[in-house]
Design a protein around this motif. Structure first.
Motif, PDB file in Angstrom:
ATOM      1  N   PHE A  27       0.895  -1.034   0.063  1.00 23.40           N
ATOM      2  CA  PHE A  27      -0.042   0.050  -0.074  1.00 23.40           C
ATOM      3  C   PHE A  27       0.853   1.173   0.009  1.00 23.40           C
ATOM      4  N   LYS A  28       2.001   1.251   0.673  1.00 21.74           N
ATOM      5  CA  LYS A  28       2.858   2.396   1.000  1.00 21.74           C
ATOM      6  C   LYS A  28       3.323   2.837  -0.353  1.00 21.74           C
ATOM      7  N   ALA A  29       4.040   1.750  -1.133  1.00 24.86           N
ATOM      8  CA  ALA A  29       4.570   1.795  -2.194  1.00 24.86           C
ATOM      9  C   ALA A  29       3.775   2.077  -3.482  1.00 24.86           C
ATOM     10  N   THR A  30       2.549   1.722  -3.586  1.00 23.57           N
ATOM     11  CA  THR A  30       1.840   1.450  -4.723  1.00 23.57           C
ATOM     12  C   THR A  30       0.145   2.193  -4.346  1.00 23.57           C
ATOM     13  N   GLY A 230      -3.442  -0.634  12.461  1.00 24.64           N
ATOM     14  CA  GLY A 230      -2.064  -0.070  12.338  1.00 24.64           C
ATOM     15  C   GLY A 230      -1.950   1.161  11.540  1.00 24.64           C
ATOM     16  N   GLY A 231      -2.860   1.630  10.924  1.00 30.53           N
ATOM     17  CA  GLY A 231      -2.746   2.909  10.065  1.00 30.53           C
ATOM     18  C   GLY A 231      -2.495   2.730   8.726  1.00 30.53           C
ATOM     19  N   LEU A 232      -2.374   1.314   8.009  1.00 28.81           N
ATOM     20  CA  LEU A 232      -2.340   1.140   6.785  1.00 28.81           C
ATOM     21  C   LEU A 232      -0.897   1.670   5.965  1.00 28.81           C
ATOM     22  N   SER A 233      -0.305   2.570   6.827  1.00 29.40           N
ATOM     23  CA  SER A 233       1.086   3.158   6.190  1.00 29.40           C
ATOM     24  C   SER A 233       2.101   3.120   7.060  1.00 29.40           C
ATOM     25  N   LEU A 235       4.555   0.545   9.208  1.00 26.96           N
ATOM     26  CA  LEU A 235       5.132  -0.710   9.261  1.00 26.96           C
ATOM     27  C   LEU A 235       5.210  -1.399  10.657  1.00 26.96           C
ATOM     28  N   PRO A 236       5.591  -0.528  11.592  1.00 28.50           N
ATOM     29  CA  PRO A 236       5.766  -0.945  12.925  1.00 28.50           C
ATOM     30  C   PRO A 236       4.143  -1.118  13.504  1.00 28.50           C
ATOM     31  N   GLY A 237       3.381  -0.218  13.018  1.00 27.78           N
ATOM     32  CA  GLY A 237       1.772  -0.048  13.287  1.00 27.78           C
ATOM     33  C   GLY A 237       1.233  -1.364  12.733  1.00 27.78           C
ATOM     34  N   ALA A 238       1.597  -1.996  11.596  1.00 31.03           N
ATOM     35  CA  ALA A 238       1.055  -3.167  11.079  1.00 31.03           C
ATOM     36  C   ALA A 238       1.271  -4.471  11.933  1.00 31.03           C
ATOM     37  N   LEU A 239       2.429  -4.559  12.503  1.00 30.48           N
ATOM     38  CA  LEU A 239       2.895  -5.456  13.046  1.00 30.48           C
ATOM     39  C   LEU A 239       2.217  -5.352  14.610  1.00 30.48           C
ATOM     40  N   ALA A 240       2.079  -4.199  15.122  1.00 28.32           N
ATOM     41  CA  ALA A 240       1.480  -4.123  16.354  1.00 28.32           C
ATOM     42  C   ALA A 240      -0.016  -4.234  16.341  1.00 28.32           C
ATOM     43  N   GLY A 241      -0.554  -3.915  15.197  1.00 27.91           N
ATOM     44  CA  GLY A 241      -1.899  -4.222  14.938  1.00 27.91           C
ATOM     45  C   GLY A 241      -2.286  -5.790  14.841  1.00 27.91           C
ATOM     46  N   GLY A 242      -1.294  -6.407  14.232  1.00 33.54           N
ATOM     47  CA  GLY A 242      -1.469  -7.918  14.040  1.00 33.54           C
ATOM     48  C   GLY A 242      -1.511  -8.579  15.393  1.00 33.54           C
ATOM     49  N   VAL A 243      -0.556  -8.193  16.315  1.00 36.17           N
ATOM     50  CA  VAL A 243      -0.304  -8.942  17.502  1.00 36.17           C
ATOM     51  C   VAL A 243      -1.380  -8.352  18.587  1.00 36.17           C
ATOM     52  N   ARG A 278      -6.736   7.668  11.647  1.00 36.91           N
ATOM     53  CA  ARG A 278      -5.572   7.144  10.774  1.00 36.91           C
ATOM     54  C   ARG A 278      -5.151   6.136  11.341  1.00 36.91           C
ATOM     55  N   GLY A 279      -5.384   5.414  12.232  1.00 40.12           N
ATOM     56  CA  GLY A 279      -4.993   4.007  12.758  1.00 40.12           C
ATOM     57  C   GLY A 279      -4.074   4.427  13.805  1.00 40.12           C
ATOM     58  N   LEU A 280      -3.572   3.247  14.635  1.00 35.02           N
ATOM     59  CA  LEU A 280      -2.876   3.706  15.895  1.00 35.02           C
ATOM     60  C   LEU A 280      -1.398   4.231  15.335  1.00 35.02           C
ATOM     61  N   GLY A 281      -0.893   3.602  14.275  1.00 36.90           N
ATOM     62  CA  GLY A 281       0.500   3.893  13.967  1.00 36.90           C
ATOM     63  C   GLY A 281       0.597   5.088  12.982  1.00 36.90           C
ATOM     64  N   GLY A 282      -0.665   5.538  12.428  1.00 36.96           N
ATOM     65  CA  GLY A 282      -0.671   6.630  11.281  1.00 36.96           C
ATOM     66  C   GLY A 282      -0.127   8.061  12.044  1.00 36.96           C
ATOM     67  N   ARG A 283       0.099   8.806  11.067  1.00 45.62           N
ATOM     68  CA  ARG A 283       0.502  10.251  11.469  1.00 45.62           C
ATOM     69  C   ARG A 283      -0.739  10.993  11.852  1.00 45.62           C
ATOM     70  N   GLY A 284      -0.503  11.986  12.802  1.00 41.22           N
ATOM     71  CA  GLY A 284      -1.586  12.897  12.788  1.00 41.22           C
ATOM     72  C   GLY A 284      -2.331  13.679  11.706  1.00 41.22           C
TER      73      GLY A 284
END
Lengths: 287, 386
Positions: A27-30, A230-233, A235-243, A278-284
């Protein structure tokens, strides 16, 4: 008992996290949500089974090889199909991944050996480790360790290698990156290939836990909420979201009435989106 | 004008029904039937051996000269477990006008979608692999079934476990769909006969990967027997989870988990598991006599070991042939149905049950028997349960 269930939740969450990472990477790259990550995961597991059972490879060699195979498949799909969606509306690429996923699954079910029996991938780590009252399954430990390892190498890749920095630059601003001499098409290929490899890696890790079968990819239904949480953008957010999803699911399964477990994940996703759009890991919003 | 008239008459003669109209698919020296299997979808691991078992039995009959001088031919269609594809295949077969009956169609969604078409066309719908009541009740002259709903088997199995083994605190792990609910009703009926209720029930969705919380719940409820309304993969996963956390509870799985794959994949963890068996698994190394010969023939023919599904396919075809024999040389749907309605089969070397129909009961068997995994293979531990 609580600790035991928590551990299981963390291990499952790590697999969700890895698949969520692959969602986010793509998602981030494309800027495309890929609906074929579950199928790529299944393909990764089948590639490993094929190498071990069909090719007689040792497991330690077959696992990295399967991930490489998926990397190549990701690159091929991008070069052959997904690149043509560049510059088209986003929906084109999304629908393309959906269709490719159906084709991948259909392709696997056409192989009699894949559908006529289930396969098992034995990791050398199978076994149970007792830690006081806790019983740790070897496969679960392997999942947690491998996830940590994959994240560390991914972080190192993005920080210390030219290709990683270029990929980051591209996802920040493709036009400026192109002006700096980075080829956006090459980065596009790299992102899809990495996304496929990550999904394949998750598949290989999941194989000893759930057995290998064409329906394995259903796990992506849980990994996608994890990526959104995790915020869709991030990477650490995605992992945290998964756990988080894994643990939340385990706890609701233990304490809430029967059936709540399967709704809980989506409830959690809605709650997070309501409170943190914006999700837990997303920017404000200001960023 | 004259030429046109001649042409029309010629056409009419060509397409006019023959003087004594035979049933569709039945000619002087051949009977053609059809089956719809899943050879590429989620239950292809059942469909392929079922097909092989059916085809093998029909061919063996042909080698002996067929039934009443007619050879048997079968058209196999692949539905991929998709009702839409199954309907297309059924229409094609019905349209050909060359099918006498449908035999052993696989999968409840497929059967529910296609059975009305088949029956409306006046063709017998025989012995589908779908434990749904609609396949035999209310009684219809064209619908016959060999396999009872899960509820019947599980009711008897649970009563057996309570009475013979003395279990008192029964829990249930079930797949959250029609299959799981059907099993739940059977388990509850069995418990109610002893004045008991489920002490805990916990579900999972198809495709779930982790059963830690379900096992923890069942354990916390203090179950002494856990009934598994699962298929092979979940059976293995649930037992592995229980054994991993050191819970040595006994478990009982439905006929869906009675498969050699359960102990092949589960190994040590599934040792001691009880299961409901309708047809014993044909283990090659323990076989003797006719069963041994059959396994050797199957191996030579298909280059694979037969499993319980191959045996069921073979049994389904065998029962069909016994019905044809009873119907006699003068064959159509009505004469066949009348003969089947009186049929009581003689069980063969495969160890299946006796199937008995009556004019107002078209379900051939309601009884299963108990099996247990001992030393890595299923062993029968009871006779057919009433």
């Amino acid at each position: 008992m609580l600790a035991q269930v928590l551990l299981s939740g963390i291990a499952t969450g790590c697999v969700y996290g890895l698949v969520a990472l692959s969602f986010v990477l793509v998602f981030k790259a494309t800027e495309t949500v890929s609906f074929m990550q579950g199928e790529l995961l299944m393909l990764g597991a089948f590639a490993a089974v094929l190498l071990v059972e069909g090719g007689g490879w040792p497991v330690w060699l077959a696992l990295p090889a399967a991930v490489l195979v998926l990397f190549a498949i990701g690159a091929l799909l991008e070069g052959g199909v997904l690149r043509r969606a560049l510059g088209q509306p986003h929906l084109t690429a999304v629908l393309l991944t959906f269709g490719l996923g159906l084709m991948l699954r259909g392709g696997v079910t056409m192989v009699p050996a894949a559908t006529h029996q289930m396969h098992r991938l034995e990791l050398p780590l199978a076994g149970v480790l007792s830690l006081g009252p806790l019983q740790l399954a070897g496969e679960h430990l392997a999942v947690v360790l491998a996830t940590a390892l994959a994240c560390a190498s991914l972080a190192a890749f993005f920080r210390f290698t030219r290709a990683g920095v270029a990929l980051r630059a591209c996802s920040e601003d493709a036009r400026v990156a192109a002006l700096m001499g980075i080829s956006p098409t090459r980065m596009h290929t790299l992102a899809w290939a990495l996304g496929a490899a990550l999904a394949g890696f998750a598949g290989v890790l999941l194989a000893p836990v759930t057995l290998v079968h064409p329906g394995m990819g259903l796990i992506a239904l849980k990994a996608f909420p994890a990526a959104v949480i995790g915020g869709l953008s991030s990477l650490p957010g995605a992992l945290a979201g998964g756990v988080l999803v894994g643990v939340f699911e385990a706890l609701t399964g233990l304490y809430l009435p029967d059936g709540a477990k399967d709704l809980a994940v989506y409830g959690l996703m809605l709650a997070v989106l309501l409170l943190f759009p914006r999700g837990l890991g997303g920017r404000g919003a200001a960023a | 004008m004259r030429r046109l008239l001649t042409a029309l008459i010629a056409l009419a003669v060509q397409f006019a029904p023959p003087l004594h109209a035979a049933a569709p698919g039945v000619t002087e020296n051949r009977i053609r039937i059809a089956t719809i299997q899943d050879l590429s979808g989620p239950i292809a691991m059942l469909g392929a051996p079922i097909r092989d078992g059916i085809v093998m039995r029909l061919d063996e009959e042909n080698e002996r000269g067929g039934v009443h001088g007619r050879r048997l031919a079968i058209a196999v269609e692949d539905s991929g477990y998709d009702p839409k594809k199954a309907i297309l295949a059924t229409r094609r077969l019905l349209g050909s006008g060359e099918v006498f009956a449908f035999l052993g169609n696989l999968g409840t969604p497929v059967v529910m979608a296609t059975m009305p078409l088949i029956v409306d066309a006046g063709l017998p719908h025989l012995f589908p692999f779908s434990p749904h009541q609609a396949t035999y009740a209310p009684t219809h002259p064209l619908k016959y079934q060999l396999f009872a709903p899960y509820r019947d088997y599980m009711d008897a199995a649970v009563r057996y476990m309570l009475q013979e083994k003395g279990y008192r605190r029964v829990g249930l792990l079930y797949q959250d769909d029609d299959y799981g609910l059907e099993v739940m009703r059977g388990v509850e009926a069995g418990l109610a006969s002893q004045g008991l209720e489920l002490v805990e029930r916990t579900g999972y969705k198809r495709g779930a990967t982790d059963y830690a919380s379900q096992i923890a719940r069942l354990r916390a409820a203090g179950c002494d027997l856990v009934v598994l309304a699962t298929v092979v993969r979940e059976t293995v996963a649930a037992m592995r989870e229980a054994r991993k956390v050191g819970w040595a509870v006994d478990m009982l799985v439905t006929a869906s988990g009675y498969s050699a794959q359960t102990h092949e994949l589960g190994g040590e963890a599934v040792e001691g598991l009880y299961g409901v068996s309708v047809m014993p698994h044909p283990y090659a190394d323990a076989a003797e006599g006719d069963l041994y010969d059959w396994i050797q023939r199957y191996r030579t023919r298909y280059d694979a070991d037969p499993n319980v599904w191959s045996a069921m396919g073979y049994d389904v075809a065998d029962t069909f042939i016994q019905g044809l024999r009873a119907a006699g040389r003068d064959l159509d749907a009505a004469s066949f149905s009348a003969a089947l309605g009186q049929l009581k089969t003689t069980p063969g070397f495969l160890g299946g049950p006796t199937y008995q129909f009556s004019p107002d009961d078209h379900l051939g068997n309601r009884r299963g028997r108990m099996a247990r995994i001992v030393s890595g293979r299923w062993q029968l531990v009871s006779d057919y349960l009433d």
